[in-house]
Every structure is written in structure tokens, then in C-alpha cells.
Write a protein that holds these residues in place. Structure first.
Motif, mmCIF file in Angstrom:
data_model
loop_
_atom_site.group_PDB
_atom_site.id
_atom_site.type_symbol
_atom_site.label_atom_id
_atom_site.label_comp_id
_atom_site.label_asym_id
_atom_site.label_seq_id
_atom_site.Cartn_x
_atom_site.Cartn_y
_atom_site.Cartn_z
ATOM 1 N N ARG A 1 0.817 -1.218 0.000
ATOM 2 C CA ARG A 1 0.000 0.000 0.000
ATOM 3 C C ARG A 1 0.848 1.265 0.000
ATOM 4 O O ARG A 1 0.448 2.286 -0.546
ATOM 5 C CB ARG A 1 -0.961 -0.003 1.191
ATOM 6 N N LYS A 2 2.036 1.222 0.629
ATOM 7 C CA LYS A 2 2.832 2.442 0.747
ATOM 8 C C LYS A 2 3.526 2.804 -0.557
ATOM 9 O O LYS A 2 3.633 3.984 -0.905
ATOM 10 C CB LYS A 2 3.869 2.290 1.870
ATOM 11 N N GLU A 3 4.013 1.809 -1.294
ATOM 12 C CA GLU A 3 4.732 2.085 -2.532
ATOM 13 C C GLU A 3 3.793 2.205 -3.729
ATOM 14 O O GLU A 3 3.987 3.043 -4.601
ATOM 15 C CB GLU A 3 5.774 0.981 -2.785
ATOM 16 N N LEU A 4 2.784 1.316 -3.787
ATOM 17 C CA LEU A 4 1.956 1.226 -4.991
ATOM 18 C C LEU A 4 0.500 1.636 -4.778
ATOM 19 O O LEU A 4 -0.209 1.908 -5.749
ATOM 20 C CB LEU A 4 2.001 -0.205 -5.537
ATOM 21 N N GLY A 5 0.036 1.673 -3.532
ATOM 22 C CA GLY A 5 -1.379 1.940 -3.284
ATOM 23 C C GLY A 5 -1.710 3.381 -2.986
ATOM 24 O O GLY A 5 -2.827 3.831 -3.243
ATOM 25 N N LEU A 6 -0.735 4.122 -2.452
ATOM 26 C CA LEU A 6 -1.003 5.490 -2.010
ATOM 27 C C LEU A 6 0.078 6.454 -2.481
ATOM 28 O O LEU A 6 1.212 6.042 -2.744
ATOM 29 C CB LEU A 6 -1.046 5.549 -0.473
ATOM 30 N N ILE A 7 -0.281 7.732 -2.570
ATOM 31 C CA ILE A 7 0.720 8.790 -2.663
ATOM 32 C C ILE A 7 0.799 9.376 -1.263
ATOM 33 O O ILE A 7 -0.069 10.148 -0.837
ATOM 34 C CB ILE A 7 0.324 9.858 -3.699
ATOM 35 N N LEU A 8 1.809 8.966 -0.518
ATOM 36 C CA LEU A 8 1.850 9.218 0.916
ATOM 37 C C LEU A 8 1.859 10.703 1.275
ATOM 38 O O LEU A 8 1.316 11.097 2.311
ATOM 39 C CB LEU A 8 3.063 8.515 1.536
ATOM 40 N N ASP A 9 2.478 11.525 0.443
ATOM 41 C CA ASP A 9 2.560 12.955 0.755
ATOM 42 C C ASP A 9 1.309 13.723 0.341
ATOM 43 O O ASP A 9 1.215 14.929 0.583
ATOM 44 C CB ASP A 9 3.785 13.577 0.073
ATOM 45 N N GLU A 10 0.358 13.032 -0.270
ATOM 46 C CA GLU A 10 -0.898 13.674 -0.649
ATOM 47 C C GLU A 10 -1.957 13.426 0.432
ATOM 48 O O GLU A 10 -1.895 12.423 1.152
ATOM 49 C CB GLU A 10 -1.402 13.136 -1.989
ATOM 50 N N PRO A 11 -2.958 14.303 0.545
ATOM 51 C CA PRO A 11 -3.991 14.107 1.560
ATOM 52 C C PRO A 11 -4.932 12.956 1.218
ATOM 53 O O PRO A 11 -4.972 12.475 0.072
ATOM 54 C CB PRO A 11 -4.741 15.443 1.556
ATOM 55 N N ILE A 12 -5.695 12.536 2.197
ATOM 56 C CA ILE A 12 -6.668 11.460 2.023
ATOM 57 C C ILE A 12 -7.620 11.769 0.884
ATOM 58 O O ILE A 12 -7.913 10.909 0.045
ATOM 59 C CB ILE A 12 -7.468 11.253 3.330
ATOM 60 N N VAL A 13 -8.109 12.999 0.826
ATOM 61 C CA VAL A 13 -9.104 13.386 -0.167
ATOM 62 C C VAL A 13 -8.585 13.154 -1.577
ATOM 63 O O VAL A 13 -9.302 12.666 -2.453
ATOM 64 C CB VAL A 13 -9.543 14.855 0.044
#
Length: 511
Positions: free
Chosen positions: A347-359
Motif C-alpha cells: 500500500r505504501k509504494e503502490l497503493g497510495l501517494i503518501l505525501d498527498e492528503p486522504i481526499v
């Protein structure tokens, strides 16, 4: 047994969140002390305070170590005291050798000149201590995750570790590597090293821990002695309630075939002669959770990724039918249009853009869903994110919180929200509960049940067989890129699954 560490009344506040609220922890010399709690309970934050990641002045409370009150302002200060932390995300430099990693920032040098013979000799000694039979000159990138974890521990030993902190050390390891790591912890204990272990794997904690301290919502709930450790007690203290059933009840009512994959073949993206998936075929019905079981390297993730937009592999052939009609899944956007969604295992590498907000993360896979004539509607985007925050019980002060600041379980709910916003008919979940606690797992299971109750289908890939057995209506078994068997819920068991895998392994050996 003498007290080595005492943390008194530790409190830590982030913007909008009180992560720790007067937490107390006592660790005895020479013990393995486990810390348990749901995601977001404050475990990692407490250890970052102890290890100097969050320096003195950024928290309230006292740290008494070996009879001395510490005021550590950096990791360097804690390491000077023999307090070494190994984070879940390993801090090794892949292109450097094992020896260079072991003594990085702690070089064996005279007048600024590194003594390489002594560096390699000392590296060999530490590798022997952790049971790693690799040449000191081997580059870290050549090692698997299990061996890299041992290199991290050897690195700690090279810094004269007295208190070793391991944050989810087995989260990404296979069963054999996990057992070796636990055995090493017990060996280090015999050598006088004190350890603090953070883990969600209750069977591992029960095996090695002398005591367990449980945190909930940033506070200390209890400390349990070894004689009183049971999984039921740990779970009750972690989540604040009894969990008589690990898996929520669901009535099995399969409908028509939603998805059918047949004749699926995939070749390795780089090794031209290697076939990764061979003639795979499976079906998913409405209202059904279908599991895919197999050992590491069996091809489960490669199968899922190759179906979802050909995100893995080359020379891919075969057919995918949705509702009886063949569909094009050759790109991610086409796969989404066909009614598929894939929640990656990473999820951290491929599922999310960590520096972007939830929205922003929630809307990312379906920007058309928040746009009017090609213009993004920020108000609609926020409303949809708020709806998912409530529906998925994402614990956060608000949807503008960055994804990196969420716990693992809440990050996973954001990834699920992102793909549910695309309105999929079949949702492929790859290791959906990896690295999250039992309370968050139950919430994920409940969401899965709600999806199939709506007539959707779920494909669940998991390395935890009890999870597959507890949640799935049918289980396909994979080995060496092939689907080697299928079991219904009534006939499925860990023994039968392993028997199918071992039977094919033995056939291959004979051939």
C-alpha cells in the motif's frame, strides 16, 4: 531481575492528534518485552521517543535507562547508550556491501582512513553471530528481505547494542525466515541483549515474549506476565472487547458467474524463457469471496497484476469474461472500465501517494467521478472523501490529513476507498490485512462481507491460511505458477491446502 528501562508519563502530540497520553513502560534487563496494540495505538511513536527520533523537548515525561535520566535529542544519542531501533522499513543502502552497511557512520578507521581488512573481518564475526552465511563484500541488493533483516541486526550488534527495538520485524518475511528471526532473538537474549518487540502476530509474541505491554488509543492498558499470556487476553485488551469470532458471520449465497478467467499465461518481464503463470483458470460468482492460497513465489500476485491492466509480465494470453462477455483488461483504465479493481499488497509504494492528503488519494482512480466538463469539483471531491471516511471508519482529524500520517490499518481503508469509488464488480485484494492489527482486520473483513452482500465478488490473496479459511467460500491453490486445486469451504483445511502444494512439488521433483 533489574530494571533496565522505565518510561514514565510519556505524552506526544501531533497537530490535531494526541498520539501518546501519559504512557508508562518498564523493561527488565535481559527480557524480550513485546508491545501490542491496534494500528494508531501509539506503539511506533513510543519507540521513536525512546530511540531519539522524536528528541527531548518534543514530548512530555521521563526516560530512565540503566538508572540514568536521559535527554536524547537524536538517534545518535540513543545509539551511544546502546539503544538501537530497527524500523519496519529497513534502513540499508542497497548498492553498498554488507560490510559497508554494517559500519556506515561507525567506520573502522585510523586518521580518517578505513581499515578494510579489519572491517571485513569484524563483519564476518557479526554475520556468524546472526547465522548469515554471506560474504561481507556482497551487495545488500542481492539479498532477500529475510537476510536483510539479519544484516540490520548484525549492524546493531556492531554498535554494541544493549537494548534492541524491533518494529514489525517479520511483517514482510516468509514463515521460515520469521522462525529464524525469532530463534535469533532468543539467542541474543541468552547473550544478555534486551529486546522490545512490536508485532501484530500474536503467535510469535506468545512464543518469545517474557512480558507484554498493551497500548490502546495512546494509553497504557495493561502489562501481562508470560504465565498469563493468551491470545484471547491480548485481543480483549487491544480492542477493548471480547472477539469471540475472529471473522464476522456471513451467509453464503453465490449467484451468477461475475468473472471468468481462462487459459491465462504470463511470461517473466525480464527472463525470456521463464513462464510465470501457466494456463490458469478460475471463476468468481456474485456474492462470493474466492481465496487464492500458495507459498511465496507461487505466482498469486503475478496472476492478479497481469489480469489487472497487464501491470506485470509480457506475452500475456488468455481471456477474461465479465458477466459472460469477454472484456479487454490490457490497461489499468480498461480493466477499471470492465469492472475490476486491484488493491496491491504494497500500500505504501503502490497503493497510495503518501505525501498527498486522504481526499486526493481517494479520488485518484476515478477523477471523472468528481469532474464536470473536465474540471475537477473540489467540493464534490471533499464530500465523497468525507462519505468514505465515515463509511470506512477512517480514524483521522480530517480528509486533508496526509496519508503518510495514518496508521497502517487506516491507510489500507483509504486504498479500499479509492478503488470502491470506481464502483467495481470484482475487487481483487492482495494481502489486504498485512501489517495491521486484529481490530482493523475485523473491520476489513466486515467491509468485504458488505461488498459481497451487494452482489459483488471478491478475490482474496493471503499468506495467512486461517484468514482464507475463515473468510472464503472457495479457495484455489497455486504452486509454481499453476492452479493445482480448488476446495469448497466445507472441505478446506490447512492440511489439505499444504497437501495439494506438496503433491505438485514432489511430482516436479520426480519429473
Amino acid at each position: 531481575m533489574a530494571t533496565l528501562l522505565e518510561m514514565r508519563g510519556i505524552s506526544k502530540v501531533f497537530p490535531g492528534v494526541k498520539a501518546l497520553d501519559r504512557v508508562n513502560l518498564t523493561v527488565e534487563e535481559g527480557e524480550i518485552h513485546a508491545i501490542c496494540g491496534e494500528n494508531g495505538a501509539g506503539k511506533s511513536t513510543l519507540m521513536k521517543v525512546l530511540s531519539g527520533v522524536y528528541g527531548y523537548g518534543s514530548y512530555e515525561g521521563d526516560i530512565i535507562y540503566a538508572g540514568e535520566t536521559l535527554q536524547m535529542r537524536s538517534i545518535k544519542d540513543s545509539e551511544a547508550k546502546g539503544i538501537i531501533i530497527i524500523h519496519q522499513e529497513l534502513a540499508l543502502v542497497p548498492l553498498l556491501s554488507i560490510a559497508e552497511n554494517l559500519f556506515l557512520g561507525n567506520e573502522v578507521a585510523t586518521n580518517g582512513v578505513i581499515n578494510w581488512p579489519q572491517t571485513f573481518a569484524r563483519t564476518a564475526e557479526y554475520l556468524k553471530k546472526v547465522g548469515l552465511n554471506e560474504a561481507p563484500a556482497t551487495k545488500v541488493e542481492k539479498l532477500g528481505v529475510g537476510k536483510q533483516q539479519l544484516v540490520e541486526i548484525a549492524k546493531a550488534l556492531a554498535k554494541d547494542v544493549r537494548l534492541l527495538i524491533l518494529d514489525e520485524p517479520t511483517a514482510a518475511l516468509q514463515e521460515n525466515d520469521s522462525q529464524k528471526l525469532l530463534d535469533l532473538m532468543l539467542e541474543l537474549k541468552a547473550q544478555g541483549v534486551t529486546s522490545i518487540l512490536i508485532s501484530h502476530k500474536l503467535n510469535e509474541i506468545s512464543r518469545v515474549a517474557d512480558r507484554i505491554t498493551i497500548l490502546r488509543d495512546g494509553t497504557t492498558v495493561s502489562t501481562i506476565d508470560r504465565a498469563d499470556i493468551t491470545e484471547e487476553r491480548i485481543i480483549r485488551d487491544m480492542v477493548g472487547r471480547d472477539m469471540a469470532h475472529r471473522y464476522p458471520d456471513r451467509e453464503h449465497k453465490p449467484g451468477e458467474v461475475l468473472m471468468e478467467v481462462s487459459g491465462w499465461n504470463v511470461w517473466h518481464p525480464e527472463v525470456r524463457e521463464r513462464q510465470v503463470i501457466a494456463d490458469a483458470a478460475f471463476t468468481v460468482r456474485q456474492g462470493e469471496i474466492v481465496g487464492i492460497a500458495g507459498l511465496m513465489g507461487s505466482g498469486r500476485t503475478e496472476l492478479a497484476m497481469s489480469i489487472f491492466g497487464k501491470a506485470y509480465g509480457r506475452n500475456i494470453s488468455g481471456s477474461v469474461r465479465m458477466g459472460g462477455k469477454e472484456v479487454d483488461t490490457s490497461t489499468v483504465s480498461k480493466a477499471v472500465d470492465a469492472g475490476l479493481a486491484y488493491v496491491t499488497e504494497d500500500r505504501k509504494e503502490l497503493g497510495l501517494i503518501l505525501d498527498e492528503p486522504i481526499v486526493r488519494n481517494i479520488s485518484l482512480a476515478n477523477l471523472a467521478g468528481i469532474a464536470t466538463k473536465g474540471v475537477l469539483d473540489k467540493h464534490r471531491e471533499k464530500k465523497i472523501a468525507e462519505d468514505y471516511r465515515r463509511a470506512m471508519s477512517i480514524r483521522t482529524p480530517g480528509v486533508h490529513q496526509k496519508a503518510v500520517n495514518l496508521s497502517g490499518g487506516n491507510q489500507q481503508k483509504v486504498v479500499l476507498s479509492k478503488w470502491l469509488f470506481t464502483d467495481p464488480q470484482v475487487l481483487i485484494l492482495d494481502e489486504p490485512t498485512r501489517g495491521i492489527d486484529v481490530g482493523a482486520k475485523f473491520e476489513i473483513y466486515t467491509i468485504m462481507n458488505e461488498l459481497v452482500a451487494q452482489g459483488r465478488g471478491v478475490v482474496m490473496i493471503s499468506s495467512e491460511m486461517p484468514e482464507l479459511l475463515g473468510m472464503c467460500d472457495r479457495i484455489y491453490v497455486m504452486n509454481e505458477g499453476r492452479i493445482v486445486g480448488e476446495l469448497g469451504k466445507a472441505e478446506a483445511s490447512q492440511e489439505r491446502i499444504m497437501a495439494m502444494i506438496l503433491k505438485t512439488v514432489n511430482k516436479e521433483k520426480v519429473a
